[in-house]
Design an enzyme around this catalytic site. Structure first.
Site, PDB file in Angstrom:
ATOM      1  N   GLU A 117      14.080  31.850   3.889  1.00 41.83           N
ATOM      2  CA  GLU A 117      15.215  30.962   3.752  1.00 41.83           C
ATOM      3  C   GLU A 117      15.424  30.605   2.288  1.00 41.83           C
ATOM      4  O   GLU A 117      14.461  30.451   1.550  1.00 41.83           O
ATOM      5  CB  GLU A 117      14.805  29.705   4.534  1.00 41.83           C
ATOM      6  CG  GLU A 117      15.892  28.820   4.946  1.00 41.83           C
ATOM      7  CD  GLU A 117      15.304  27.680   5.773  1.00 41.83           C
ATOM      8  OE1 GLU A 117      14.731  27.922   6.848  1.00 41.83           O
ATOM      9  OE2 GLU A 117      15.398  26.545   5.299  1.00 41.83           O
ATOM     10  N   CYS A 130      17.308  27.371  -4.588  1.00 37.55           N
ATOM     11  CA  CYS A 130      15.982  26.975  -4.129  1.00 37.55           C
ATOM     12  C   CYS A 130      15.446  28.162  -3.342  1.00 37.55           C
ATOM     13  O   CYS A 130      16.023  28.557  -2.333  1.00 37.55           O
ATOM     14  CB  CYS A 130      16.099  25.734  -3.249  1.00 37.55           C
ATOM     15  SG  CYS A 130      14.533  25.261  -2.518  1.00 37.55           S
ATOM     16  N   CYS A 137       3.607  29.436   5.293  1.00 33.25           N
ATOM     17  CA  CYS A 137       2.817  28.670   4.323  1.00 33.25           C
ATOM     18  C   CYS A 137       1.471  28.330   4.931  1.00 33.25           C
ATOM     19  O   CYS A 137       1.346  28.171   6.137  1.00 33.25           O
ATOM     20  CB  CYS A 137       3.583  27.391   3.968  1.00 33.25           C
ATOM     21  SG  CYS A 137       2.802  26.449   2.636  1.00 33.25           S
ATOM     22  N   CYS A 141       1.142  20.851   5.498  1.00 29.89           N
ATOM     23  CA  CYS A 141       1.640  19.471   5.329  1.00 29.89           C
ATOM     24  C   CYS A 141       2.308  19.034   6.636  1.00 29.89           C
ATOM     25  O   CYS A 141       3.136  19.761   7.193  1.00 29.89           O
ATOM     26  CB  CYS A 141       2.647  19.393   4.179  1.00 29.89           C
ATOM     27  SG  CYS A 141       1.975  19.982   2.613  1.00 29.89           S
ATOM     28  N   CYS A 144       6.249  18.877   7.134  1.00 26.25           N
ATOM     29  CA  CYS A 144       7.036  20.049   6.736  1.00 26.25           C
ATOM     30  C   CYS A 144       7.375  20.946   7.929  1.00 26.25           C
ATOM     31  O   CYS A 144       6.532  21.190   8.792  1.00 26.25           O
ATOM     32  CB  CYS A 144       6.240  20.850   5.696  1.00 26.25           C
ATOM     33  SG  CYS A 144       7.119  22.318   5.141  1.00 26.25           S
ATOM     34  N   CYS A 358      13.748  22.371   3.401  1.00 23.50           N
ATOM     35  CA  CYS A 358      13.117  23.679   3.496  1.00 23.50           C
ATOM     36  C   CYS A 358      12.500  23.979   4.858  1.00 23.50           C
ATOM     37  O   CYS A 358      11.848  23.162   5.457  1.00 23.50           O
ATOM     38  CB  CYS A 358      12.096  23.822   2.367  1.00 23.50           C
ATOM     39  SG  CYS A 358      10.398  23.757   2.826  1.00 23.50           S
TER      40      CYS A 358
HETATM   41  N1  SAH Z   1       4.464  24.236  -1.406  1.00 23.74           N
HETATM   42  C1  SAH Z   1       5.190  23.668  -2.483  1.00 23.74           C
HETATM   43  C2  SAH Z   1       6.665  23.992  -2.497  1.00 23.74           C
HETATM   44  C3  SAH Z   1       7.407  24.102  -1.215  1.00 23.74           C
HETATM   45  S1  SAH Z   1       7.867  22.650  -0.385  1.00 23.74           S
HETATM   46  C4  SAH Z   1       4.938  22.183  -2.565  1.00 23.74           C
HETATM   47  O1  SAH Z   1       4.203  21.652  -1.739  1.00 23.74           O
HETATM   48  O2  SAH Z   1       5.426  21.535  -3.487  1.00 23.74           O
HETATM   49  C5  SAH Z   1       9.061  21.911  -1.452  1.00 23.74           C
HETATM   50  C6  SAH Z   1       9.043  20.410  -1.429  1.00 23.74           C
HETATM   51  O3  SAH Z   1       9.593  19.902  -0.206  1.00 23.74           O
HETATM   52  C7  SAH Z   1       7.666  19.786  -1.567  1.00 23.74           C
HETATM   53  O4  SAH Z   1       7.717  18.668  -2.417  1.00 23.74           O
HETATM   54  C8  SAH Z   1       7.390  19.359  -0.146  1.00 23.74           C
HETATM   55  O5  SAH Z   1       6.384  18.397  -0.066  1.00 23.74           O
HETATM   56  C9  SAH Z   1       8.750  18.880   0.272  1.00 23.74           C
HETATM   57  N2  SAH Z   1       8.970  18.725   1.707  1.00 23.74           N
HETATM   58  C10 SAH Z   1       8.545  19.493   2.718  1.00 23.74           C
HETATM   59  N3  SAH Z   1       8.955  18.990   3.902  1.00 23.74           N
HETATM   60  C11 SAH Z   1       9.671  17.877   3.610  1.00 23.74           C
HETATM   61  C12 SAH Z   1      10.350  16.903   4.389  1.00 23.74           C
HETATM   62  N4  SAH Z   1      10.363  16.980   5.718  1.00 23.74           N
HETATM   63  N5  SAH Z   1      10.973  15.886   3.745  1.00 23.74           N
HETATM   64  C13 SAH Z   1      10.951  15.796   2.388  1.00 23.74           C
HETATM   65  N6  SAH Z   1      10.323  16.680   1.601  1.00 23.74           N
HETATM   66  C14 SAH Z   1       9.677  17.702   2.209  1.00 23.74           C
END
Ligand code: SAH
Length: 383
Positions: A117, A130, A137, A141, A144, A358
């Site tokens: 994506e 982006c 991944c 987290c 996410c 994302c």
């Molecule tokens: N793995 C990397 C980059 C990909 S995620 C990282 O962790 O930074 C890109 C950003 O989106 C990261 O800051 C991540 O924590 C955030 N992110 C993921 N899911 C999210 C959500 N549901 N709401 C807000 N930010 C989110």
């Protein structure tokens, strides 16, 4: 050309790829993975003139998807190229455009049928892409959308570049800024990401300045330090999202490997080496990490650093019960940080009507396609 001959022709090229496409099985190479120097090697191996490399690189950077578009190359050279290589452009399988702000979200199919994506957004200073760096991944987290549907593979440099090229050709707009904030952890695919940034920056290609590139990481400290030594003047964003290890261990399993103190220590070294200000990303989740005492704890940890904080109202995803903090809570959090002299911004939310956060579109697609065989993994870092 036989498999052996192709191997001979491409043997000096240092492309790391785990892609198992039909093309790859035949030993063909994705031209988008190659730098000008590597294209020169390829051409020399083919008994061709070196200067052709820049011509080819320029065609690719302008979004050429077929060899017959490369009209300044002879027919025989184009044929030779197509025998040993392919142009790994993205196939659009879905595209959603926000009615609110024109943010465009793309679902791309790769040569091996995997799905990624990417998002294209408009800011005052131009268009920003982006992009994803991995298929899935491993970081786990809990907030996410990519968590729980498994990690499949790293993207190659050409597949990262391909996302930008396709969005440019599709919209006819030039992308001037790139953020590595799509699906995946860029520092978990270190070599390919570094090579991608160099390809992106190449004056013979897209020529996107390093200052227009942001890399976001969940905090893989040894790789952050390696990145510092690359001396690329990009912006490093750290997804902190918590003021202490107790909360961060709960929302970001990677914290058990690299605690907040280790990350902050790594950031201090990073800023010392690069002289570049870093960004701390902090997604505010109602009643999890958004209290005034959380803000105070964070402020005490990072005050005085060459850093700024970007507050993000957490995006609600179907797979988690986390809720956005209220506007008042976000403003109070910001004010508290600012009272410690920490520059703080609130990220503008774009594409809220198309779930531009994302991983959400890909998740729906993967679930729809019933590709959930790799998906029963429990959340938790898999590195
Ligand atoms: N793995 C990397 C980059 C990909 S995620 C990282 O962790 O930074 C890109 C950003 O989106 C990261 O800051 C991540 O924590 C955030 N992110 C993921 N899911 C999210 C959500 N549901 N709401 C807000 N930010 C989110």
């Amino acid at each position: 050309m036989s498999g052996k001959e192709i191997e001979k022709t491409t043997k000096n090229l240092t492309v790391k790829t785990t892609v198992k496409t039909t093309e790859k099985k035949l030993g063909k190479i994705n031209l988008l993975d190659l730098s000008v120097d590597e294209l020169q090697t390829l051409l020399t191996n083919l008994g061709q003139q070196k200067f052709r490399a820049k011509q080819i690189f320029s065609w690719l950077s302008r979004g050429a998807e077929r060899f017959d578009e490369m009209t300044d190359l002879s027919k025989s050279l184009r044929e030779l190229l197509s025998n040993i290589s392919f142009i790994g452009s993205m196939k659009i399988i879905d595209k959603q455009i926000s009615k609110i702000d024109q943010t465009a979200k793309y679902l791309f199919e790769l040569n091996d049928n995997n799905i990624i994506e990417s998002v294209m957004m408009e800011y005052i200073h131009g268009y920003t892409a982006c992009i994803s760096t991995q298929v899935g991944c491993r970081m786990g987290c809990t907030f996410c959308a990519s968590t729980g549907i498994g990690f499949i593979r790293n993207l190659t440099p050409g597949e990262m570049l391909g996302q930008i090229l396709k969005m440019q050709t599709d919209t006819g707009k030039r992308i001037g800024n790139v953020v590595l904030m799509g699906i995946g952890e860029p520092l978990d695919n270190y070599d390919n990401v570094i090579k991608f940034m160099k390809l992106l920056n190449s004056p013979d290609g897209l020529n996107v300045g390093y200052r227009h590139v942001s890399l976001s990481t969940c905090g893989i400290v040894p790789k952050m330090l390696e990145l510092a030594n690359e001396k690329l003047p990009i912006t490093l964003s750290i997804s902190l999202h918590a003021p202490n290890d107790e909360i961060r261990n709960m929302t970001m399993p990677v914290n058990k490997l690299y605690s907040i103190d280790k990350i902050i220590e790594g950031c201090k070294i990073y800023t010392e080496v690069t002289k570049r200000r870093i960004t701390f990303e902090y997604a505010l989740i109602s009643e999890i990490n958004d209290s005034i005492s959380n803000a105070e704890e964070l402020a005490k940890k990072i005050k005085g650093m060459l850093a700024h904080v970007n507050l993000i109202p957490v995006n609600t995803v179907k797979t988690s019960s986390f809720k956005k903090s209220s506007r008042k809570q976000i403003l109070d959090f910001k004010n508290l940080l600012e009272s410690y002299g920490i520059e703080t911004t609130i990220r503008r939310e774009l594409g809220t009507d198309i779930e531009a956060a994302c991983g959400q579109l890909r998740r729906s697609e993967v679930e729809n396609k019933n590709k959930m065989d790799t998906c029963n993994k429990k959340p938790g870092v898999q590195i």
